[in-house]
Design a protein around this motif. Structure first.
Motif, PDB file in Angstrom:
ATOM      1  N   PRO A   7       0.841  -1.201   0.000  1.00 56.56           N
ATOM      2  CA  PRO A   7       0.000   0.000   0.000  1.00 56.56           C
ATOM      3  C   PRO A   7       0.874   1.249   0.000  1.00 56.56           C
ATOM      4  O   PRO A   7       2.017   1.216   0.474  1.00 56.56           O
ATOM      5  CB  PRO A   7      -0.809  -0.115   1.300  1.00 56.56           C
ATOM      6  CG  PRO A   7      -0.767  -1.573   1.647  1.00 56.56           C
ATOM      7  CD  PRO A   7       0.558  -2.079   1.159  1.00 56.56           C
ATOM      8  N   PRO A   8       0.359   2.352  -0.529  1.00 58.90           N
ATOM      9  CA  PRO A   8       1.160   3.590  -0.515  1.00 58.90           C
ATOM     10  C   PRO A   8       1.445   4.040   0.908  1.00 58.90           C
ATOM     11  O   PRO A   8       0.749   3.665   1.853  1.00 58.90           O
ATOM     12  CB  PRO A   8       0.263   4.593  -1.259  1.00 58.90           C
ATOM     13  CG  PRO A   8      -1.116   4.047  -1.140  1.00 58.90           C
ATOM     14  CD  PRO A   8      -0.972   2.557  -1.125  1.00 58.90           C
ATOM     15  N   SER A   9       2.471   4.859   1.064  1.00 58.32           N
ATOM     16  CA  SER A   9       2.873   5.312   2.403  1.00 58.32           C
ATOM     17  C   SER A   9       1.786   6.130   3.084  1.00 58.32           C
ATOM     18  O   SER A   9       1.745   6.215   4.314  1.00 58.32           O
ATOM     19  CB  SER A   9       4.166   6.135   2.300  1.00 58.32           C
ATOM     20  OG  SER A   9       3.977   7.259   1.442  1.00 58.32           O
ATOM     21  N   ASN A  10       0.902   6.732   2.287  1.00 58.34           N
ATOM     22  CA  ASN A  10      -0.180   7.541   2.861  1.00 58.34           C
ATOM     23  C   ASN A  10      -1.501   6.774   2.909  1.00 58.34           C
ATOM     24  O   ASN A  10      -2.574   7.371   2.842  1.00 58.34           O
ATOM     25  CB  ASN A  10      -0.356   8.833   2.055  1.00 58.34           C
ATOM     26  CG  ASN A  10      -0.690   8.551   0.585  1.00 58.34           C
ATOM     27  OD1 ASN A  10      -0.846   7.396   0.172  1.00 58.34           O
ATOM     28  ND2 ASN A  10      -0.806   9.606  -0.209  1.00 58.34           N
ATOM     29  N   GLU A  11      -1.427   5.453   3.052  1.00 57.06           N
ATOM     30  CA  GLU A  11      -2.617   4.615   2.992  1.00 57.06           C
ATOM     31  C   GLU A  11      -3.670   5.018   4.019  1.00 57.06           C
ATOM     32  O   GLU A  11      -4.867   5.063   3.708  1.00 57.06           O
ATOM     33  CB  GLU A  11      -2.234   3.142   3.187  1.00 57.06           C
ATOM     34  CG  GLU A  11      -3.399   2.160   3.212  1.00 57.06           C
ATOM     35  CD  GLU A  11      -4.026   1.910   1.838  1.00 57.06           C
ATOM     36  OE1 GLU A  11      -4.896   1.027   1.741  1.00 57.06           O
ATOM     37  OE2 GLU A  11      -3.624   2.583   0.869  1.00 57.06           O
ATOM     38  N   ALA A  12      -3.262   5.314   5.244  1.00 53.76           N
ATOM     39  CA  ALA A  12      -4.237   5.683   6.273  1.00 53.76           C
ATOM     40  C   ALA A  12      -4.959   6.979   5.888  1.00 53.76           C
ATOM     41  O   ALA A  12      -6.189   7.070   5.999  1.00 53.76           O
ATOM     42  CB  ALA A  12      -3.544   5.845   7.622  1.00 53.76           C
ATOM     43  N   LYS A  16      -8.974   7.455   4.838  1.00 53.28           N
ATOM     44  CA  LYS A  16      -9.781   8.443   5.554  1.00 53.28           C
ATOM     45  C   LYS A  16     -10.488   9.373   4.573  1.00 53.28           C
ATOM     46  O   LYS A  16     -11.681   9.669   4.714  1.00 53.28           O
ATOM     47  CB  LYS A  16      -8.896   9.244   6.505  1.00 53.28           C
ATOM     48  CG  LYS A  16      -9.663  10.258   7.337  1.00 53.28           C
ATOM     49  CD  LYS A  16      -8.730  10.990   8.299  1.00 53.28           C
ATOM     50  CE  LYS A  16      -9.488  12.019   9.126  1.00 53.28           C
ATOM     51  NZ  LYS A  16      -8.585  12.741  10.061  1.00 53.28           N
ATOM     52  N   ILE A  17      -9.756   9.827   3.550  1.00 46.85           N
ATOM     53  CA  ILE A  17     -10.348  10.708   2.539  1.00 46.85           C
ATOM     54  C   ILE A  17     -11.416   9.965   1.744  1.00 46.85           C
ATOM     55  O   ILE A  17     -12.513  10.488   1.499  1.00 46.85           O
ATOM     56  CB  ILE A  17      -9.253  11.252   1.601  1.00 46.85           C
ATOM     57  CG1 ILE A  17      -8.325  12.203   2.365  1.00 46.85           C
ATOM     58  CG2 ILE A  17      -9.868  11.965   0.400  1.00 46.85           C
ATOM     59  CD1 ILE A  17      -7.121  12.660   1.574  1.00 46.85           C
ATOM     60  N   LEU A  18     -11.106   8.728   1.364  1.00 42.65           N
ATOM     61  CA  LEU A  18     -12.054   7.947   0.574  1.00 42.65           C
ATOM     62  C   LEU A  18     -13.357   7.736   1.330  1.00 42.65           C
ATOM     63  O   LEU A  18     -14.453   7.965   0.799  1.00 42.65           O
ATOM     64  CB  LEU A  18     -11.431   6.601   0.194  1.00 42.65           C
ATOM     65  CG  LEU A  18     -12.355   5.608  -0.510  1.00 42.65           C
ATOM     66  CD1 LEU A  18     -12.882   6.185  -1.821  1.00 42.65           C
ATOM     67  CD2 LEU A  18     -11.641   4.286  -0.754  1.00 42.65           C
ATOM     68  N   PHE A  19     -13.261   7.308   2.585  1.00 38.43           N
ATOM     69  CA  PHE A  19     -14.479   7.047   3.358  1.00 38.43           C
ATOM     70  C   PHE A  19     -15.258   8.335   3.629  1.00 38.43           C
ATOM     71  O   PHE A  19     -16.482   8.314   3.725  1.00 38.43           O
ATOM     72  CB  PHE A  19     -14.135   6.348   4.672  1.00 38.43           C
ATOM     73  CG  PHE A  19     -13.638   4.933   4.497  1.00 38.43           C
ATOM     74  CD1 PHE A  19     -14.272   4.069   3.619  1.00 38.43           C
ATOM     75  CD2 PHE A  19     -12.527   4.476   5.196  1.00 38.43           C
ATOM     76  CE1 PHE A  19     -13.815   2.768   3.452  1.00 38.43           C
ATOM     77  CE2 PHE A  19     -12.070   3.174   5.034  1.00 38.43           C
ATOM     78  CZ  PHE A  19     -12.715   2.325   4.160  1.00 38.43           C
ATOM     79  N   SER A  20     -14.540   9.453   3.752  1.00 33.42           N
ATOM     80  CA  SER A  20     -15.232  10.716   4.006  1.00 33.42           C
ATOM     81  C   SER A  20     -16.061  11.161   2.808  1.00 33.42           C
ATOM     82  O   SER A  20     -16.984  11.963   2.966  1.00 33.42           O
ATOM     83  CB  SER A  20     -14.222  11.818   4.366  1.00 33.42           C
ATOM     84  OG  SER A  20     -13.477  12.225   3.226  1.00 33.42           O
ATOM     85  N   CYS A  21     -15.732  10.651   1.634  1.00 32.81           N
ATOM     86  CA  CYS A  21     -16.496  11.021   0.435  1.00 32.81           C
ATOM     87  C   CYS A  21     -17.911  10.454   0.464  1.00 32.81           C
ATOM     88  O   CYS A  21     -18.819  11.007  -0.170  1.00 32.81           O
ATOM     89  CB  CYS A  21     -15.787  10.512  -0.825  1.00 32.81           C
ATOM     90  SG  CYS A  21     -14.221  11.320  -1.160  1.00 32.81           S
ATOM     91  N   GLY A  22     -18.109   9.342   1.160  1.00 31.45           N
ATOM     92  CA  GLY A  22     -19.426   8.726   1.214  1.00 31.45           C
ATOM     93  C   GLY A  22     -19.914   8.236  -0.133  1.00 31.45           C
ATOM     94  O   GLY A  22     -21.114   8.236  -0.408  1.00 31.45           O
ATOM     95  N   ILE A  23     -18.993   7.798  -0.985  1.00 31.96           N
ATOM     96  CA  ILE A  23     -19.376   7.419  -2.345  1.00 31.96           C
ATOM     97  C   ILE A  23     -19.446   5.917  -2.544  1.00 31.96           C
ATOM     98  O   ILE A  23     -20.097   5.430  -3.484  1.00 31.96           O
ATOM     99  CB  ILE A  23     -18.397   8.040  -3.369  1.00 31.96           C
ATOM    100  CG1 ILE A  23     -19.021   8.034  -4.774  1.00 31.96           C
ATOM    101  CG2 ILE A  23     -17.042   7.329  -3.338  1.00 31.96           C
ATOM    102  CD1 ILE A  23     -18.277   8.865  -5.779  1.00 31.96           C
ATOM    103  N   GLU A 122      -5.983  16.973  -4.244  1.00 28.73           N
ATOM    104  CA  GLU A 122      -5.017  18.067  -4.291  1.00 28.73           C
ATOM    105  C   GLU A 122      -3.767  17.740  -3.489  1.00 28.73           C
ATOM    106  O   GLU A 122      -2.681  18.265  -3.767  1.00 28.73           O
ATOM    107  CB  GLU A 122      -5.654  19.348  -3.764  1.00 28.73           C
ATOM    108  CG  GLU A 122      -6.758  19.909  -4.661  1.00 28.73           C
ATOM    109  CD  GLU A 122      -7.349  21.188  -4.104  1.00 28.73           C
ATOM    110  OE1 GLU A 122      -6.983  21.559  -2.958  1.00 28.73           O
ATOM    111  OE2 GLU A 122      -8.174  21.810  -4.801  1.00 28.73           O
ATOM    112  N   ASP A 123      -3.905  16.877  -2.494  1.00 23.20           N
ATOM    113  CA  ASP A 123      -2.765  16.478  -1.663  1.00 23.20           C
ATOM    114  C   ASP A 123      -2.040  15.260  -2.213  1.00 23.20           C
ATOM    115  O   ASP A 123      -1.275  14.610  -1.499  1.00 23.20           O
ATOM    116  CB  ASP A 123      -3.239  16.199  -0.238  1.00 23.20           C
ATOM    117  CG  ASP A 123      -3.818  17.432   0.433  1.00 23.20           C
ATOM    118  OD1 ASP A 123      -3.347  18.540   0.133  1.00 23.20           O
ATOM    119  OD2 ASP A 123      -4.767  17.287   1.231  1.00 23.20           O
ATOM    120  N   ARG A 124      -2.307  14.942  -3.482  1.00 20.90           N
ATOM    121  CA  ARG A 124      -1.642  13.830  -4.174  1.00 20.90           C
ATOM    122  C   ARG A 124      -1.937  12.486  -3.505  1.00 20.90           C
ATOM    123  O   ARG A 124      -1.070  11.648  -3.298  1.00 20.90           O
ATOM    124  CB  ARG A 124      -0.120  14.047  -4.245  1.00 20.90           C
ATOM    125  CG  ARG A 124       0.306  15.361  -4.863  1.00 20.90           C
ATOM    126  CD  ARG A 124      -0.218  15.499  -6.276  1.00 20.90           C
ATOM    127  NE  ARG A 124       0.302  14.448  -7.152  1.00 20.90           N
ATOM    128  CZ  ARG A 124      -0.168  14.208  -8.380  1.00 20.90           C
ATOM    129  NH1 ARG A 124      -1.202  14.910  -8.842  1.00 20.90           N
ATOM    130  NH2 ARG A 124       0.373  13.270  -9.118  1.00 20.90           N
TER     131      ARG A 124
END
Length: 359
Positions: A7-12, A16-23, A122-124
């Motif tokens: 997984p990428p180093s920013n996986e956590a 968090k961003i993905l789940f916050s989208c609610g998609i 935007e935060d890559r």
């Protein structure tokens, strides 16, 4: 030889961003379907899709063309490479590329050519991929990548708009007294959780939580005291949930609900135990409660693996065996089961948790 990428180093942060989208597990949307349709048409591709990748699966928000499953295990996908690297990937021939030799999904894929770009915040942070596939191989160095990247950027604009609309919707879906999700938000969240259960076949649990003798509290001390009790219970419900997708809601009146996606029977019982333990620590006064404190009755229903009959969660005098993974027909069925368990908890003296059983 294919090796599952780390997984990428920013996986956590990514999750968090993905789940916050609610998609995840939402219905089809023309805004995203338009992008996959244009991608397939521009590249004369046999299929195109937008897939969001969580910690376990890749779920397709939009698919144009055939041969693409609505979801796949993350470690069985090719897009996991795009998510791990955060970079575009073009493979001229899936069957002969040495990087994919031994990939478990290749024998099932009807495609030879693959091109995918990450959908980046935007935060890559890569939360999804936009991909096109063809039945016939094609030289990778002849593929013009920039239009697919532009379409991916448009998809991210749509996702950003989706997120902003979700924030506005959350304001409209918040109960003004408790700050929890209201009944409308609960219904929408349970519908998403139900679709997720049908997709992944991982457990889904629901807790219905009712304040005991609430009418007596109102009658003796007034509605302001009742409102204060509800307000003080709300953060307890929020704190008791532990999953990223758990939702606490005011179901109606003095009744609350906790939706626990991916929680099996044992985890649901543990959550009920936390609710009652936190409530006991809060020591909310009640004129006719046990020890003059507010208590709750909890009804639990779970779709998923059966509870270990040897488990002793210590959550009340009546803990029934969990139902197994079944084909209950709707979210309303799960509500009815939790409500039946709650009714039984009330019948047996209140201040306890009861698990739904078919009996």
């Amino acid at each position: 030889m294919f090796v599952v990428p780390r997984p990428p180093s920013n996986e956590a942060e990514r999750l968090k961003i993905l789940f916050s989208c609610g998609i995840l597990d939402t219905e089809k949307d023309e805004r995203f379907d338009r992008i996959t349709r244009l991608s397939a048409q521009f590249y004369d591709a046999d299929a195109a899709f937008i897939g969001f990748v969580d910690d376990r699966t890749q779920w397709m928000k939009s698919v144009h063309g055939g041969g693409i499953a609505p979801w796949a295990d993350r470690d069985q996908t090719i897009c996991q490479i795009v998510i791990a690297s955060g970079k575009p990937l073009v493979i001229g021939d899936l069957q002969s590329d040495p990087r994919l030799q031994g990939h478990p999904a290749l024998p099932r894929l009807p495609f030879r050519f693959y091109a995918g770009v990450p959908l980046m915040t935007e935060d890559r942070v890569a939360v999804a991929s936009l991909c096109v596939l063809k039945h016939a191989p094609q030289p990778a160095d002849e593929f013009e990548l920039s239009p697919l990247q532009d379409l991916g950027a448009i998809a991210m604009d749509e996702l950003d708009l989706w997120r902003r609309n979700q924030d506005l919707r959350r304001l409209a879906d918040t109960d003004s007294l408790t700050g929890l999700a209201n009944r409308r938000a609960f219904d929408a969240a349970l519908d998403r959780a139900w679709r997720r259960f049908q997709r992944t076949r991982r457990p889904l649990s629901l807790l219905l939580v009712d304040l005991d003798r609430f009418k007596l509290l109102n009658d003796c001390w007034g509605h302001q005291a009742g409102d204060e009790a509800l307000r003080r219970c709300a953060p307890i419900l929020s704190e008791a949930g532990s999953g990223s997708d758990d939702l606490a809601a005011r179901y109606g009146g003095e009744e609350f609900a906790l939706i626990l996606p991916d929680a099996d029977g044992a985890q649901a019982l543990e959550t009920a135990g936390r609710v009652r333990s936190l409530l006991a620590s809060a020591r909310i006064p009640h004129p006719h409660g046990i020890d003059d404190l507010v208590t709750v009755s909890i009804g639990i229903a779970t779709l998923g693996p059966e509870l270990d009959p040897g488990l002793d969660p210590g959550l009340g005098p009546e803990i029934g065996p969990e139902i197994g993974l079944d084909s209950a027909g709707s979210p309303e069925t799960l509500i009815a089961r939790a409500d039946a368990a709650l009714y039984r908890a009330k019948q047996q003296g209140r201040d306890r948790s009861v698990v739904y059983t078919a009996a």
